[in-house]
Design a protein around this motif. Structure first.
Motif, PDB file in Angstrom:
ATOM      1  N   LYS A 187      28.782 -37.485   9.626  1.00 18.91           N
ATOM      2  CA  LYS A 187      28.522 -38.880   9.259  1.00 18.91           C
ATOM      3  C   LYS A 187      29.832 -39.683   9.184  1.00 18.91           C
ATOM      4  O   LYS A 187      29.876 -40.853   9.569  1.00 18.91           O
ATOM      5  N   GLU A 240      30.860 -40.417  12.690  1.00 13.18           N
ATOM      6  CA  GLU A 240      30.020 -41.491  13.246  1.00 13.18           C
ATOM      7  C   GLU A 240      30.579 -42.865  12.869  1.00 13.18           C
ATOM      8  O   GLU A 240      30.642 -43.772  13.701  1.00 13.18           O
ATOM      9  N   THR A 241      30.983 -43.010  11.612  1.00 14.28           N
ATOM     10  CA  THR A 241      31.554 -44.279  11.147  1.00 14.28           C
ATOM     11  C   THR A 241      32.849 -44.587  11.895  1.00 14.28           C
ATOM     12  O   THR A 241      33.074 -45.721  12.345  1.00 14.28           O
ATOM     13  N   GLU A 283      32.092 -45.509  15.526  1.00 13.25           N
ATOM     14  CA  GLU A 283      31.495 -46.847  15.573  1.00 13.25           C
ATOM     15  C   GLU A 283      32.578 -47.928  15.448  1.00 13.25           C
ATOM     16  O   GLU A 283      32.578 -48.916  16.188  1.00 13.25           O
ATOM     17  N   SER A 337      35.324 -37.729  19.396  1.00 10.96           N
ATOM     18  CA  SER A 337      34.120 -37.407  20.184  1.00 10.96           C
ATOM     19  C   SER A 337      34.007 -35.910  20.400  1.00 10.96           C
ATOM     20  O   SER A 337      32.907 -35.336  20.311  1.00 10.96           O
ATOM     21  N   TYR A 397      33.053 -34.327  17.147  1.00  7.72           N
ATOM     22  CA  TYR A 397      31.661 -34.695  16.875  1.00  7.72           C
ATOM     23  C   TYR A 397      30.709 -33.769  17.637  1.00  7.72           C
ATOM     24  O   TYR A 397      29.729 -33.264  17.075  1.00  7.72           O
ATOM     25  N   GLY A 421      27.002 -32.972  16.538  1.00  4.40           N
ATOM     26  CA  GLY A 421      26.627 -34.357  16.235  1.00  4.40           C
ATOM     27  C   GLY A 421      25.480 -34.897  17.072  1.00  4.40           C
ATOM     28  O   GLY A 421      24.756 -35.794  16.631  1.00  4.40           O
ATOM     29  N   TYR A 422      25.313 -34.344  18.283  1.00  7.46           N
ATOM     30  CA  TYR A 422      24.249 -34.847  19.163  1.00  7.46           C
ATOM     31  C   TYR A 422      22.915 -34.144  18.905  1.00  7.46           C
ATOM     32  O   TYR A 422      21.899 -34.505  19.499  1.00  7.46           O
TER      33      TYR A 422
END
Length: 639
Positions: free
Chosen positions: A93, A96-97, A100, A128, A131, A136-137
């Motif tokens: 999470k 992700e922030t 973004e 990435s 992640y 993450g995916y």
């Protein structure tokens, strides 16, 4: 993974357990058993570092991650089920922030040649990669699968956690733990708030868990199906065997029998030697020989037999008076909570001396019907109790009705009548409340002790129909066995709401399955119900498959495709077929590896490459399944 050496925990100068030593290895699935109050939950708290031991040493491998399912949980208000469960992915999470924010900056900046822009691109690449490495995916899909496995519906995902009961909130906490991929998983009574379907799902999940598990449970069947090792805490000592629960009991019984035989033989030898010593002492010329025998006897290490904690409850359920042939009759019974319909148009006929189990997923109306039968909640439809029916009711949260500031003795005396008040202390003694324990306040009792007190209090009122909602929660295995035998001997009508398959075996001869607001009667025991239920689920799956095929009949619709589309369609179908073959082969390989582990764990575990290969194979299956799902979507769009 973990070495525990000479660990002791004391409270108020009394040892709970003393100088216990054991080792926790990768792949161990330990069933931690013992009576209520033996120290099982305390040991989990010590391993998780929630509390400190009195003495001893714990040595962990470097960077070990520990997940602990505690009995007391505390959620942040205002989060939905999904939002709360996503807390399992703290780093994901956070990434992700960050991603973004970087993407937002890149979209607005035009200084493509600047060093700052270059640093943004480097960070984007690093974040990435990390992640993807953390899953993450896939984490959102995995979260939904686990929540559904634990009994949640998709429509529940966006509801706030504070709208759910403590049992359902415990499931959310369990879901978070299962998603974290911890190295050591500590589970304290994980099945207490699960229905049978969710327990079976959890069993299958834990069987393939690659880390180590230490599990406190009083569910014998769950222990047998999940664990490969048993540690019993008894009278401050531990007994450790690489066997699941039932096999451990047999093995420990055999060992104790051999100890007793060896002890008897040793006592015979000691007695014979003592006779010779006494005989030789009386003769001056044999005194040296007597001294030699005495020294030899002093060096003999006495054989000790493992102590057993054999203190158990003494329960007997007696019927107050004989009721009529029909004890419960219901027509068009229904119950709603606001807009939620739980039961609709239920017809019910229960005859005297029936032994019935209410079974089904949580939220399907089992406890609701029990409360309707005892007149605790209003309902629609008609309900009639038979002649002379007197109901005894053990509620799921029965122990919560105990006044926290009252002592054990006060609770019993307040509930007693003039005819049985003189027997209160004897009754408490039968339920293992003797001596000073009757002066303990209810708030100081463990979960098992509260349940025992609630059972004892139940016997103060007359009944010939007994309705029990989850009576085995928090009871240890020995207490559950005593309760089961008492219920078998009960001559009245018995209605049990339970998720404990072992407890229900041989106890209920009829099962009522609760599903989609209706009740279906199964004229057989719990094993018969589970067998029929599995068949029904397979039929439903087949029906769904048939409907899908009728809705998307590939063969009929291929004719409308162009030549190029038709070629592409066939190509995708071939790829799908190859993927399915690959997945089948890998799943067979995983099953073979599971069998190897089960057959010879020690030799297999000594090979460090085995678990790496095992994990890689499972990861490959997951990747192929994702590819398979994408191909299915492409095929559907082509048809």
């Amino acid at each position: 993974m973990l070495n525990v050496h000479n660990l002791s925990v004391s409270f108020a100068g009394t040892d709970l357990f003393s100088e216990i030593t054991f080792k926790l290895n990768k792949g161990d699935r330990i069933g931690l058993i013992g009576k209520n109050g033996a120290g099982k939950s305390t040991l989990l708290k010590v391993i998780s570092k929630d509390i400190e031991s009195t003495s001893g040493v714990m040595a962990f491998d470097k960077d070990i991650q520990i997940g602990f399912l505690r009995q007391d949980i505390d959620f942040v208000e205002g989060r939905t089920i999904l939002e709360e469960t996503y807390q399992a992915f703290e780093e994901i999470k956070l990434l992700e922030t960050k991603l973004e924010n970087i993407n937002h900056e890149l979209a607005e900046r035009t200084d493509y040649e600047s060093e700052y822009y270059h640093d943004l691109m480097v960070n984007l690449n690093e974040f990435s990669h990390r992640y993807e490495l953390l899953g993450g995916y896939n984490y959102q899909g995995n979260t939904e699968k686990i929540l559904q496995g634990l009994g949640f519906q998709r429509e529940d995902f966006d509801k706030l956690t504070n709208t759910f009961s403590g049992g359902w909130r415990m499931r959310i906490e369990l879901a978070k733990l299962l998603l974290q991929n911890n190295d050591i998983l500590l589970l304290d009574e994980p099945t207490n708030h699960l229905d049978i379907e969710s327990i079976i799902w959890l069993e299958n999940f834990l069987k393939s868990y690659v880390g180590a598990i230490v599990l406190v449970s009083h569910d014998k069947m769950f222990l047998d199906n999940v664990t490969n090792r048993t540690i019993e805490i008894s009278l401050g000592k531990i007994y450790d065997y690489k066997k699941p629960y039932s096999e451990f009991l047999l093995l420990r019984g055999e060992i104790k029998e051999k100890q007793l035989q060896a002890q008897k033989n040793q006592e015979k030898e000691i007695k014979a030697t003592q006779i010779l010593i006494d005989k030789f002492r009386a003769k001056a010329n044999k005194a040296t020989m007597a001294q030699s025998l005495i020294k030899k006897l002093d060096k003999v290490e006495r054989i000790e037999v493992d102590d057993d904690d054999n203190a158990v409850m003494n329960i007997r359920f007696q019927i107050s008076k004989e009721p009529g042939k029909v004890v419960v009759e219901a027509e068009n019974l229904s119950k709603s909570y606001g807009k939620k319909h739980v039961l609709e148009n239920v017809d019910l006929l229960i005859e005297r001396n029936s032994k019935i189990a209410f079974v089904g997923q949580n939220g399907q109306g089992k406890s609701t019907l029990a409360k309707i039968l005892v007149g605790e909640i209003p309902h629609g439809g008609h309900l009639k109790l038979g002649h002379n029916v007197q109901i005894g009711y053990f509620a799921q949260n029965q122990s919560e009705y105990l006044e926290p500031e009252q002592t054990v003795l006060e609770i019993m005396e307040n509930a007693a009548t003039d005819s049985n008040r003189a027997r209160v202390r004897d009754m408490l003694g039968s339920f293992l409340f003797g001596g000073d324990s009757v002066d303990k306040k209810a708030k100081m009792l463990s979960g098992g002790e509260r349940n025992r007190l609630a059972l004892c209090k139940l016997l103060l009122s007359p009944f010939n129909v007994l309705i029990m909602d989850e009576p085995t929660n928090h009871l240890d295995i020995a207490s559950k066995n005593v309760l089961k035998q008492a219920l078998k001997k009960f001559d009245g009508t018995l209605i049990l709401v339970s998720h404990d398959r072992d407890f229900l075996q041989g106890l209920a001869s009829t099962v009522y399955g609760f599903k989609d607001k209706v009740i279906k009667e199964y004229l057989g025991d719990i094993d018969f119900f589970l067998e029929q239920h599995q068949i029904e689920n397979l039929r439903e799956a087949e029906k769904r498959t048939i409907v899908t095929k009728e809705q998307t009949p590939f063969k009929k619709e291929v004719s409308h495709l162009s030549k190029e589309d038709d070629k592409e369609f066939k190509k995708l179908k071939n790829q799908l077929s190859k993927l399915e073959t690959q997945i089948d082969e890998l799943e067979k390989k995983i099953l073979e590896m599971d069998a190897t582990l089960e057959k010879d764990y020690e030799t297999t575990a000594a090979n460090p490459l085995f678990f790496e290969n095992y994990k890689a194979t499972k990861h490959k299956v997951e990747k192929l399944m994702e590819e398979w799902a994408e191909l299915e979507i492409k095929i559907e769009s082509c048809s």
